[in-house]
Design a protein around this motif. Sequence first.
Motif, PDB file in Angstrom:
ATOM      1  N   LEU A 144       0.808  -1.212   0.000  1.00 25.02           N
ATOM      2  CA  LEU A 144       0.000   0.000   0.000  1.00 25.02           C
ATOM      3  C   LEU A 144       0.847   1.271   0.000  1.00 25.02           C
ATOM      4  CD1 LEU A 144      -2.816  -1.081   2.484  1.00 25.02           C
ATOM      5  CD2 LEU A 144      -2.999  -0.798   0.008  1.00 25.02           C
ATOM      6  N   ALA A 145       2.141   1.148   0.315  1.00 20.99           N
ATOM      7  CA  ALA A 145       3.023   2.311   0.248  1.00 20.99           C
ATOM      8  C   ALA A 145       3.093   2.861  -1.172  1.00 20.99           C
ATOM      9  CB  ALA A 145       4.422   1.939   0.740  1.00 20.99           C
ATOM     10  N   PHE A 146       2.809   2.018  -2.162  1.00 26.29           N
ATOM     11  CA  PHE A 146       2.844   2.486  -3.547  1.00 26.29           C
ATOM     12  C   PHE A 146       1.816   3.587  -3.782  1.00 26.29           C
ATOM     13  CE2 PHE A 146       1.345   2.280  -7.979  1.00 26.29           C
ATOM     14  CZ  PHE A 146       2.550   2.519  -8.644  1.00 26.29           C
ATOM     15  N   PHE A 147       0.670   3.499  -3.139  1.00 24.93           N
ATOM     16  CA  PHE A 147      -0.344   4.530  -3.306  1.00 24.93           C
ATOM     17  C   PHE A 147       0.152   5.870  -2.771  1.00 24.93           C
ATOM     18  CE2 PHE A 147      -3.878   1.097  -3.106  1.00 24.93           C
ATOM     19  CZ  PHE A 147      -3.686   0.841  -4.450  1.00 24.93           C
ATOM     20  N   ARG A 148       0.888   5.836  -1.683  1.00 24.37           N
ATOM     21  CA  ARG A 148       1.476   7.060  -1.143  1.00 24.37           C
ATOM     22  C   ARG A 148       2.480   7.641  -2.138  1.00 24.37           C
ATOM     23  NH1 ARG A 148       5.130   5.288   3.193  1.00 24.37           N
ATOM     24  NH2 ARG A 148       6.425   4.902   1.353  1.00 24.37           N
ATOM     25  N   ASP A 149       3.291   6.759  -2.732  1.00 26.46           N
ATOM     26  CA  ASP A 149       4.281   7.217  -3.710  1.00 26.46           C
ATOM     27  C   ASP A 149       3.609   7.774  -4.959  1.00 26.46           C
ATOM     28  OD1 ASP A 149       6.234   6.388  -1.963  1.00 26.46           O
ATOM     29  OD2 ASP A 149       6.574   4.461  -2.968  1.00 26.46           O
ATOM     30  N   MET A 150       2.497   7.171  -5.369  1.00 25.80           N
ATOM     31  CA  MET A 150       1.754   7.689  -6.526  1.00 25.80           C
ATOM     32  C   MET A 150       1.367   9.140  -6.298  1.00 25.80           C
ATOM     33  SD  MET A 150      -0.903   4.742  -7.767  1.00 25.80           S
ATOM     34  CE  MET A 150      -1.812   5.947  -8.740  1.00 25.80           C
ATOM     35  N   GLU A 151       0.900   9.414  -5.115  1.00 26.81           N
ATOM     36  CA  GLU A 151       0.417  10.757  -4.821  1.00 26.81           C
ATOM     37  C   GLU A 151       1.562  11.747  -4.639  1.00 26.81           C
ATOM     38  OE1 GLU A 151      -2.482  13.038  -1.573  1.00 26.81           O
ATOM     39  OE2 GLU A 151      -2.391  10.850  -1.671  1.00 26.81           O
ATOM     40  N   ARG A 152       2.571  11.354  -3.876  1.00 30.71           N
ATOM     41  CA  ARG A 152       3.623  12.297  -3.512  1.00 30.71           C
ATOM     42  C   ARG A 152       4.698  12.434  -4.575  1.00 30.71           C
ATOM     43  NH1 ARG A 152       4.714  10.500   2.829  1.00 30.71           N
ATOM     44  NH2 ARG A 152       2.587  10.887   3.595  1.00 30.71           N
ATOM     45  N   LEU A 154       4.575  10.823  -7.955  1.00 27.61           N
ATOM     46  CA  LEU A 154       4.111  10.798  -9.336  1.00 27.61           C
ATOM     47  C   LEU A 154       2.989  11.782  -9.599  1.00 27.61           C
ATOM     48  CD1 LEU A 154       4.086   6.932  -9.974  1.00 27.61           C
ATOM     49  CD2 LEU A 154       5.928   8.571 -10.407  1.00 27.61           C
ATOM     50  N   ASN A 155       2.546  12.471  -8.544  1.00 27.53           N
ATOM     51  CA  ASN A 155       1.458  13.444  -8.672  1.00 27.53           C
ATOM     52  C   ASN A 155       0.215  12.800  -9.283  1.00 27.53           C
ATOM     53  OD1 ASN A 155       0.276  15.985  -8.364  1.00 27.53           O
ATOM     54  ND2 ASN A 155       0.849  16.637 -10.433  1.00 27.53           N
ATOM     55  N   ALA A 156      -0.130  11.626  -8.767  1.00 30.14           N
ATOM     56  CA  ALA A 156      -1.317  10.909  -9.251  1.00 30.14           C
ATOM     57  C   ALA A 156      -2.179  10.518  -8.048  1.00 30.14           C
ATOM     58  CB  ALA A 156      -0.905   9.668 -10.042  1.00 30.14           C
ATOM     59  N   PRO A 157      -2.846  11.507  -7.445  1.00 26.97           N
ATOM     60  CA  PRO A 157      -3.671  11.223  -6.263  1.00 26.97           C
ATOM     61  C   PRO A 157      -5.060  10.737  -6.644  1.00 26.97           C
ATOM     62  CG  PRO A 157      -3.752  13.554  -6.756  1.00 26.97           C
ATOM     63  CD  PRO A 157      -2.834  12.937  -7.793  1.00 26.97           C
ATOM     64  N   GLY A 158      -5.813  10.332  -5.632  1.00 30.79           N
ATOM     65  CA  GLY A 158      -7.222  10.019  -5.829  1.00 30.79           C
ATOM     66  C   GLY A 158      -7.554   8.551  -5.693  1.00 30.79           C
TER      67      GLY A 158
END
Length: 287
Positions: A144-152, A154-158
């Motif tokens: 689930l840390a990947f979702f944090r990395d996506m947002e912070r 890769l600028n891909a939140p949501g």
Amino acid sequence: MRLGDGRESGNIEDRRGSGGGGFPIGVAGGGLGTIALVLVALFFGVDPSVILSGGGGQTDAPVVRQQGAPVTEGGEQDGARRFVSQVLATTEDVWTDVFRRAGNTYQPPNLVLYSGGTQSACGFAQTATGPFYCPGDQKVYLDLAFFRDMERQLNAPGDFARAYVIAHEVGHHVQNQIGVLRRVDGERRGMGEVESNALQVRVELQADCFAGVWANRTQQMRRVLEPGDIEEGINAAAAVGDDRLQRRSRGTVVPESFTHGSSAQRVQWFRRGLEAGDPRACDTFGG
């Protein structure tokens, strides 16, 4: 996404806290034309074994799956796990219906939640690997840390961006079920690196298209989409394009080394599946 009180999948294995990259493995020969024919055959209700065997023999025996544990160790129920479980349930509903309409049976994958690292049939999975699907055990692996990395990073939140990631990996399971991964793996063994990478790009783009099909059909079934959700999915698809990742990490872009497709390609195929809602529109091997 409006998931509300939607059902949770029972096919979750939560290994977080248990301590401790795989890529598709597989198998047989065949050409790009065969791959496209298998895809069309399945979704038109034709028995793919006729094509895979060259005219009638038996296909490989299916891998036997063990039912995943529906709860975390100690009975912990957290929001992230619930979200993943609900999204996985929607993929099960969509692909079960697609396969049923084609006269086939969908066998859903297990999704393994882990933190740090865990063992898979494709090798040792770790956070840096990112989410992946392993055909050897028919499981999706996700830290689930990947979702944090996506947002912070890769600028891909949501929430829909996160759901797209899950649907993409499940798309690889669909490819495994219809024989695409097996045929591609065999084809790549006789190729040079550049050709092999190009073929792997087609695999990834098809999984993006399948994620679009999932989004379309889930909306029809559940009306889960909210304003901005599709834009989140498109942004996520673009964020993980090889060109954008390469430019970000090393400042240059080497198309011959792409293994997942450019941002434009990933968005294009996600949109195609989203607009068509039909997996037959996802023939990335045809051109």
